[in-house]
Enzyme design. Sequence first.
Site, PDB file in Angstrom:
ATOM      1  N   LYS A 189       0.824  -1.217   0.000  1.00  0.00           N
ATOM      2  CA  LYS A 189       0.000   0.000   0.000  1.00  0.00           C
ATOM      3  C   LYS A 189       0.854   1.262   0.000  1.00  0.00           C
ATOM      4  O   LYS A 189       0.426   2.304  -0.496  1.00  0.00           O
ATOM      5  CB  LYS A 189      -0.903   0.024   1.225  1.00  0.00           C
TER       6      LYS A 189
HETATM    7  C1  LIG Z   1      -0.887  -7.756   2.360  1.00  0.00           C
HETATM    8  C2  LIG Z   1      -2.008  -7.700   1.378  1.00  0.00           C
HETATM    9  N1  LIG Z   1      -1.994  -8.543   0.348  1.00  0.00           N
HETATM   10  C3  LIG Z   1      -2.972  -8.538  -0.567  1.00  0.00           C
HETATM   11  C4  LIG Z   1      -4.046  -7.673  -0.469  1.00  0.00           C
HETATM   12  C5  LIG Z   1      -5.087  -7.716  -1.537  1.00  0.00           C
HETATM   13  O1  LIG Z   1      -4.993  -6.592  -2.364  1.00  0.00           O
HETATM   14  P1  LIG Z   1      -6.269  -6.048  -3.137  1.00  0.00           P
HETATM   15  O2  LIG Z   1      -7.255  -5.679  -2.105  1.00  0.00           O
HETATM   16  O3  LIG Z   1      -5.779  -4.896  -3.889  1.00  0.00           O
HETATM   17  O4  LIG Z   1      -6.762  -7.174  -3.961  1.00  0.00           O
HETATM   18  C6  LIG Z   1      -4.100  -6.783   0.596  1.00  0.00           C
HETATM   19  C7  LIG Z   1      -5.196  -5.809   0.805  1.00  0.00           C
HETATM   20  O5  LIG Z   1      -6.097  -5.647   0.119  1.00  0.00           O
HETATM   21  C8  LIG Z   1      -3.047  -6.771   1.530  1.00  0.00           C
HETATM   22  O6  LIG Z   1      -3.032  -5.902   2.519  1.00  0.00           O
HETATM   23  N1  LIG Z   2      -6.241  -5.116   2.287  1.00  0.00           N
HETATM   24  C1  LIG Z   2      -6.698  -3.793   2.466  1.00  0.00           C
HETATM   25  C2  LIG Z   2      -8.180  -3.693   2.282  1.00  0.00           C
HETATM   26  C3  LIG Z   2      -8.495  -3.348   0.864  1.00  0.00           C
HETATM   27  O1  LIG Z   2      -8.411  -2.024   0.776  1.00  0.00           O
HETATM   28  P1  LIG Z   2      -8.020  -1.131  -0.464  1.00  0.00           P
HETATM   29  O2  LIG Z   2      -7.558   0.113   0.215  1.00  0.00           O
HETATM   30  O3  LIG Z   2      -6.939  -1.785  -1.235  1.00  0.00           O
HETATM   31  O4  LIG Z   2      -9.257  -0.901  -1.214  1.00  0.00           O
HETATM   32  C4  LIG Z   2      -6.178  -3.308   3.787  1.00  0.00           C
HETATM   33  O5  LIG Z   2      -5.202  -3.875   4.225  1.00  0.00           O
HETATM   34  O6  LIG Z   2      -6.696  -2.413   4.389  1.00  0.00           O
END
Ligand SMILES: Cc1ncc(COP(=O)(O)O)c(C=O)c1O
Ligand SMILES: N[C@@H](CCOP(=O)(O)O)C(=O)O
Length: 466
Positions: free
Chosen positions: A112
């Site tokens: 993120k």
């Molecule tokens: C560590 C981790 N891996 C994978 C995902 C999945 O990503 P996305 O939600 O973009 O599919 C997330 C959060 O969403 C995450 O925090």
């Molecule tokens: N995995 C995310 C939840 C999904 O959120 P997004 O911000 O990717 O739409 C988290 O860790 O908060």
Amino acid sequence: MDYISTRGSAPTLDFAGVTLAGLASDGGLYLPANWPHFSQDEIAAMRGMPYAQLAATVMHPFVGDSLSLERLRELCDEAYGRFAHAAVTPLVQLDERHWLLELFHGPTLAFKDVALQLLGLLFEEFLARERGTLTIVGATSGDTGSAAIDAVAGRDKVEIFMLHPKGRVSDVQRRQMTTVRAPNVHNIAIDGSFDDAQAMVKRLFADEAMTAKHRLGAVNSINWARLMAQVVYYFAAALQLGAPERSVAFSVPTGNFGDVFAGHVAARMGLPIARLAVATNVNDILHRALTSGDYSQSEVTATAAPSMDIQVSSNFERLLFDIGGRDGSALAGQMRGFETSRAMLLSNAQREGAASLFTSARADQSAMAQAMRWAWDRAGEVVDPHTAIGLHAAHSLDLPADVPIVTLATAHPAKFRDAVERATGTRPTLPLRVGDLFAREEAYTELSGGYDAVRDFILTHASPRG
Ligand SMILES: Cc1ncc(COP(=O)(O)O)c(C=O)c1O
Ligand SMILES: N[C@@H](CCOP(=O)(O)O)C(=O)O
């Protein structure tokens, strides 16, 4: 570049507008009106660029007149200068066929950071032009929350209210949010799942009592700028593995469908992607949708990969729009049906459109632990449970034999130390950059009164619109 809503009736916005708007006013998600496309020569010319230069080059067509290429490059230098690895998103080879793309070298140890470090700067840039302020409402299953808080803590034009599901994030994840003490940061623990928190956030955007008083903004992948910044590392990895002359397959641990949708965008832009593997845990709505067309919501099961404990994948709407002829009013009807019945069937056209690029796999607890052990025993790599789910898909799916397979390593293993130790016998240590996380005091508010309690809390605590 113009941005349009997946539900067809919100106003068209430019990049600055879409970055500050978050959710579209018709409840849809914004997407570029058309996909920029790079030629093979243009992609070849990106080889060897430092990450920040590559990022500015890949993203500038989406930014259009909202920022000059030079200014975008300055912001990328600043955002990616905070990463602990010079390559920002380094590739690590596991065996002759498999690679890991490490996306966790940012300040809060998950992918993120790649988008949110930039988004914090974009908010500041665009709000300064308007002399405005933004009230950010966000939902997190653990990682978006800490990355967003790190990106905006202490900034005076934004205030953030971050909802997390009480007891359903790891202790490291929770502390990364709740130990940040800044006057513009509010952490809220709700009863329920991430899906409940995300539904509350979307409802806040439609709540006139709220929007009359506060200009709401989004840090979740609702916000197009999040996905745009995630497109870049697909280019970074593929270029290192021989693109544009050679195709690459990616395996992507998936929950809200944001990260893997960024891969779809990269493919639309001309990057040769052979396959995108959607890797889920037992919260498998996406795996069911892609294999049988059944997109029906069931109860969320708590797993050792809590960030993917999601059963309503917000960005799937973007895919359905893009592969289904971009018909906003038809999709608005389909999404309204889902919101009422919590179920929908994909049309044949949607299934076939998705199948041309996407494949999927589901990992239960034992498959996830086995993949963690494989990485440790065979390649000497400690991977986190989310990454392990991606590795499981990379190994179990029938991906084209002649292409390298890159699994996105979405979080640092130390964020999920207990689960990693249970599976591998190795306890990862927290990198120094997170500091004295367990010595700091936590502060958050627990709200058990559902949507109304959250809305009232924000109305009471948010600073007046500037
Ligand atoms: C560590 C981790 N891996 C994978 C995902 C999945 O990503 P996305 O939600 O973009 O599919 C997330 C959060 O969403 C995450 O925090
Ligand atoms: N995995 C995310 C939840 C999904 O959120 P997004 O911000 O990717 O739409 C988290 O860790 O908060």
